[in-house]
Write an enzyme that holds these catalytic residues in place. Structure first.
Site, mmCIF file in Angstrom:
data_model
loop_
_atom_site.group_PDB
_atom_site.id
_atom_site.type_symbol
_atom_site.label_atom_id
_atom_site.label_comp_id
_atom_site.label_asym_id
_atom_site.label_seq_id
_atom_site.Cartn_x
_atom_site.Cartn_y
_atom_site.Cartn_z
ATOM 1 N N LYS A 144 0.839 -1.202 0.000
ATOM 2 C CA LYS A 144 0.000 0.000 0.000
ATOM 3 C C LYS A 144 0.874 1.253 0.000
ATOM 4 O O LYS A 144 1.846 1.343 0.767
ATOM 5 C CB LYS A 144 -0.876 -0.030 1.259
ATOM 6 C CG LYS A 144 -2.151 0.759 1.145
ATOM 7 C CD LYS A 144 -3.113 0.350 2.252
ATOM 8 C CE LYS A 144 -4.308 1.266 2.296
ATOM 9 N NZ LYS A 144 -5.239 0.870 3.361
ATOM 10 N N SER A 178 -9.305 8.543 6.598
ATOM 11 C CA SER A 178 -7.912 8.920 6.308
ATOM 12 C C SER A 178 -7.771 9.276 4.829
ATOM 13 O O SER A 178 -7.065 10.223 4.468
ATOM 14 C CB SER A 178 -6.966 7.766 6.651
ATOM 15 O OG SER A 178 -7.059 7.434 8.011
#
Ligand code: PNS
Length: 170
Positions: free
Chosen positions: A44, A134
């Site tokens: 990620k 987020s």
């Protein structure tokens, strides 16, 4: 039966938001210890390193509950393996909407399949924070918007500095 009831609150936390903090505060009222567990995921693309995220969570959670009740850590691999290693009886996830529920349900069922002794506890956060994620916070900062009230001030300052400098951790 463990002498103290430990909950794991897992996630990416890139970065921690006021929505996460709300869930952590609620969880600290239910469990003796809360471990905020940052997933190490090299696939990620992230803004903050795992160590930075752990440090920011520890700093932001220092005043929650009893001293040392809420701590941050990093984990790799299966969540239930980590939870067992830490002696946890529960995994906590925050729910903002039915979409979150649909995302969480198969994970909770898979975790229950792997470790029936660990319960998934879903905590519904405050409605006024339900729009915070987020991902969206990073998008707003990246496009020059204000994130006041969406995340701790010190994290907001670091996020603005990092994104406006065009940097990420990987
Ligand atoms: O904040 P996120 O990104 O939604 O958190 C997802 C997380 C970390 C809870 C999930 O990806 C996870 O538990 N990863 C660890 C790997 C694992 O245990 N997978 C099987 C469980 S379904």
């Amino acid at each position: 039966m463990p002498s103290s009831r430990i909950a794991i609150f897992p996630g990416s936390f890139d970065p921690l938001t006021n929505g996460h903090l709300d869930v952590i505060r609620r969880t600290a009222r239910l469990f003796d210890r809360v471990i905020v567990a940052v997933l190490v995921n090299s696939e990620k693309r992230v803004v903050f390193t795992v160590d930075e995220r752990v440090a920011m969570i520890n700093e932001s959670c220092a005043g929650i509950g009893q001293p040392g009740q809420v701590t941050a850590d990093a984990f790799e691999g299966l969540l239930v393996h980590y939870a067992k290693r830490r002696g946890a009886c529960a995994v906590v996830r925050g729910l903002r909407s039915g979409i979150d529920f649909d995302y969480e349900r198969p994970m909770a069922l898979m975790n229950a399949h792997l470790a029936p002794e660990i319960e998934t506890v879903c905590v519904i956060g405050a409605d006024r924070l339900a729009h915070i994620s987020s991902r969206l916070v990073k998008e707003v900062v990246g496009l020059g918007g204000s994130v006041e009230g969406l995340l701790p001030d010190s994290i907001a300052r670091r996020l603005v500095a990092r994104l406006r400098a065009g940097k990420s951790a990987v």
